[in-house]
Scaffold this motif. Structure first.
Motif, PDB file in Angstrom:
ATOM      1  N   ALA A  36     -49.859 110.762  47.779  1.00 19.28           N
ATOM      2  CA  ALA A  36     -48.932 111.056  48.877  1.00 19.28           C
ATOM      3  C   ALA A  36     -47.809 110.019  48.917  1.00 19.28           C
ATOM      4  O   ALA A  36     -46.713 110.302  49.392  1.00 19.28           O
ATOM      5  CB  ALA A  36     -49.678 111.075  50.208  1.00 19.28           C
ATOM      6  N   ILE A  37     -48.072 108.822  48.388  1.00 19.76           N
ATOM      7  CA  ILE A  37     -47.063 107.757  48.344  1.00 19.76           C
ATOM      8  C   ILE A  37     -46.337 107.764  47.007  1.00 19.76           C
ATOM      9  O   ILE A  37     -45.122 107.625  46.950  1.00 19.76           O
ATOM     10  CB  ILE A  37     -47.714 106.384  48.597  1.00 19.76           C
ATOM     11  N   LYS A  38     -47.087 107.885  45.927  1.00 14.83           N
ATOM     12  CA  LYS A  38     -46.496 107.872  44.575  1.00 14.83           C
ATOM     13  C   LYS A  38     -46.993 109.090  43.815  1.00 14.83           C
ATOM     14  O   LYS A  38     -48.114 109.133  43.319  1.00 14.83           O
ATOM     15  CB  LYS A  38     -46.893 106.572  43.856  1.00 14.83           C
ATOM     16  N   ARG A  39     -46.150 110.102  43.734  1.00 13.56           N
ATOM     17  CA  ARG A  39     -46.534 111.373  43.129  1.00 13.56           C
ATOM     18  C   ARG A  39     -46.781 111.238  41.620  1.00 13.56           C
ATOM     19  O   ARG A  39     -46.120 110.451  40.956  1.00 13.56           O
ATOM     20  CB  ARG A  39     -45.446 112.412  43.381  1.00 13.56           C
ATOM     21  N   PRO A  40     -47.739 112.017  41.101  1.00 15.47           N
ATOM     22  CA  PRO A  40     -47.995 111.979  39.650  1.00 15.47           C
ATOM     23  C   PRO A  40     -46.835 112.572  38.858  1.00 15.47           C
ATOM     24  O   PRO A  40     -46.066 113.380  39.381  1.00 15.47           O
ATOM     25  CB  PRO A  40     -49.258 112.819  39.484  1.00 15.47           C
ATOM     26  N   LYS A  41     -46.746 112.139  37.622  1.00 15.86           N
ATOM     27  CA  LYS A  41     -45.732 112.658  36.700  1.00 15.86           C
ATOM     28  C   LYS A  41     -46.419 113.541  35.666  1.00 15.86           C
ATOM     29  O   LYS A  41     -47.622 113.401  35.425  1.00 15.86           O
ATOM     30  CB  LYS A  41     -45.004 111.503  36.018  1.00 15.86           C
ATOM     31  N   PRO A  42     -45.667 114.439  35.040  1.00 14.41           N
ATOM     32  CA  PRO A  42     -46.268 115.374  34.076  1.00 14.41           C
ATOM     33  C   PRO A  42     -46.990 114.700  32.907  1.00 14.41           C
ATOM     34  O   PRO A  42     -47.944 115.244  32.373  1.00 14.41           O
ATOM     35  CB  PRO A  42     -45.078 116.202  33.574  1.00 14.41           C
ATOM     36  N   ASN A  43     -46.568 113.505  32.512  1.00 12.84           N
ATOM     37  CA  ASN A  43     -47.192 112.849  31.360  1.00 12.84           C
ATOM     38  C   ASN A  43     -48.312 111.879  31.756  1.00 12.84           C
ATOM     39  O   ASN A  43     -48.837 111.161  30.905  1.00 12.84           O
ATOM     40  CB  ASN A  43     -46.146 112.146  30.497  1.00 12.84           C
ATOM     41  N   ASP A  44     -48.701 111.854  33.035  1.00 15.72           N
ATOM     42  CA  ASP A  44     -49.832 111.029  33.465  1.00 15.72           C
ATOM     43  C   ASP A  44     -51.135 111.541  32.865  1.00 15.72           C
ATOM     44  O   ASP A  44     -51.275 112.734  32.591  1.00 15.72           O
ATOM     45  CB  ASP A  44     -49.985 111.071  34.991  1.00 15.72           C
ATOM     46  N   ILE A  45     -52.080 110.635  32.701  1.00 17.05           N
ATOM     47  CA  ILE A  45     -53.445 111.011  32.318  1.00 17.05           C
ATOM     48  C   ILE A  45     -54.161 111.406  33.606  1.00 17.05           C
ATOM     49  O   ILE A  45     -54.113 110.679  34.595  1.00 17.05           O
ATOM     50  CB  ILE A  45     -54.159 109.837  31.614  1.00 17.05           C
ATOM     51  N   LYS A  46     -54.805 112.557  33.585  1.00 19.23           N
ATOM     52  CA  LYS A  46     -55.457 113.115  34.776  1.00 19.23           C
ATOM     53  C   LYS A  46     -56.970 113.039  34.595  1.00 19.23           C
ATOM     54  O   LYS A  46     -57.533 113.659  33.696  1.00 19.23           O
ATOM     55  CB  LYS A  46     -54.999 114.570  34.944  1.00 19.23           C
ATOM     56  N   ILE A  47     -57.630 112.262  35.473  1.00 18.95           N
ATOM     57  CA  ILE A  47     -59.071 112.033  35.369  1.00 18.95           C
ATOM     58  C   ILE A  47     -59.756 112.618  36.597  1.00 18.95           C
ATOM     59  O   ILE A  47     -59.455 112.211  37.724  1.00 18.95           O
ATOM     60  CB  ILE A  47     -59.378 110.526  35.280  1.00 18.95           C
ATOM     61  N   PRO A  48     -60.680 113.578  36.418  1.00 16.54           N
ATOM     62  CA  PRO A  48     -61.395 114.118  37.585  1.00 16.54           C
ATOM     63  C   PRO A  48     -62.347 113.087  38.175  1.00 16.54           C
ATOM     64  O   PRO A  48     -63.047 112.381  37.445  1.00 16.54           O
ATOM     65  CB  PRO A  48     -62.153 115.326  37.036  1.00 16.54           C
ATOM     66  N   VAL A  49     -62.329 112.988  39.506  1.00 13.47           N
ATOM     67  CA  VAL A  49     -63.246 112.120  40.247  1.00 13.47           C
ATOM     68  C   VAL A  49     -63.758 112.950  41.419  1.00 13.47           C
ATOM     69  O   VAL A  49     -63.050 113.139  42.399  1.00 13.47           O
ATOM     70  CB  VAL A  49     -62.555 110.837  40.758  1.00 13.47           C
ATOM     71  N   GLY A  50     -64.963 113.468  41.281  1.00 13.41           N
ATOM     72  CA  GLY A  50     -65.468 114.384  42.303  1.00 13.41           C
ATOM     73  C   GLY A  50     -64.567 115.601  42.375  1.00 13.41           C
ATOM     74  O   GLY A  50     -64.239 116.203  41.350  1.00 13.41           O
ATOM     75  N   GLU A  51     -64.117 115.935  43.575  1.00  5.89           N
ATOM     76  CA  GLU A  51     -63.217 117.081  43.765  1.00  5.89           C
ATOM     77  C   GLU A  51     -61.746 116.678  43.678  1.00  5.89           C
ATOM     78  O   GLU A  51     -60.872 117.525  43.842  1.00  5.89           O
ATOM     79  CB  GLU A  51     -63.500 117.738  45.119  1.00  5.89           C
ATOM     80  N   ASN A  52     -61.472 115.412  43.422  1.00  4.14           N
ATOM     81  CA  ASN A  52     -60.098 114.927  43.363  1.00  4.14           C
ATOM     82  C   ASN A  52     -59.780 114.384  41.983  1.00  4.14           C
ATOM     83  O   ASN A  52     -60.588 114.490  41.078  1.00  4.14           O
ATOM     84  CB  ASN A  52     -59.893 113.844  44.434  1.00  4.14           C
ATOM     85  N   TYR A  53     -58.581 113.793  41.863  1.00  6.95           N
ATOM     86  CA  TYR A  53     -58.133 113.281  40.572  1.00  6.95           C
ATOM     87  C   TYR A  53     -57.585 111.869  40.701  1.00  6.95           C
ATOM     88  O   TYR A  53     -57.008 111.501  41.725  1.00  6.95           O
ATOM     89  CB  TYR A  53     -57.039 114.177  39.976  1.00  6.95           C
ATOM     90  N   LEU A  54     -57.765 111.129  39.633  1.00  5.31           N
ATOM     91  CA  LEU A  54     -57.141 109.835  39.460  1.00  5.31           C
ATOM     92  C   LEU A  54     -56.127 110.006  38.333  1.00  5.31           C
ATOM     93  O   LEU A  54     -56.486 110.403  37.223  1.00  5.31           O
ATOM     94  CB  LEU A  54     -58.183 108.778  39.083  1.00  5.31           C
ATOM     95  N   TYR A  55     -54.870 109.749  38.652  1.00  8.68           N
ATOM     96  CA  TYR A  55     -53.806 109.841  37.662  1.00  8.68           C
ATOM     97  C   TYR A  55     -53.476 108.438  37.183  1.00  8.68           C
ATOM     98  O   TYR A  55     -53.427 107.500  37.979  1.00  8.68           O
ATOM     99  CB  TYR A  55     -52.549 110.468  38.283  1.00  8.68           C
TER     100      TYR A  55
END
Length: 77
Positions: A36-55
């Motif tokens: 919500a503060i720093k939006r992900p970018k298309p080239n970020d690595i996306k890691i699932p953590v439970g029902e959410n993501y760590l970029y």
């Protein structure tokens, strides 16, 4: 894809907060912020953590192996 060591405290933070987070660049180095503060970018690595993501920003991914609570911002009054 590169694998990161993610501390249990960060996994629990993401699950408890029920929101996505992103490891991005600050003047002091890698920092962990809600998307919500720093939006992900298309080239970020996306890691699932439970029902959410760590970029992880592609820039930071080259330099870090561990994601832990040293990347969290702390505020003093």
């Amino acid at each position: 894809m590169k694998e990161f060591q993610i501390s249990e405290s960060i996994i629990q933070l993401i699950k408890n907060q029920k929101r996505d987070y992103r490891v991005c660049t600050s003047c002091g180095g890698a920092i962990l912020l809600p998307t919500a503060i720093k939006r992900p970018k298309p080239n970020d690595i996306k890691i699932p953590v439970g029902e959410n993501y760590l970029y992880v920003s592609a820039t930071q991914a080259r330099y870090i192996d561990v994601i832990d609570d040293t990347m969290l911002m702390s505020f003093t009054n």
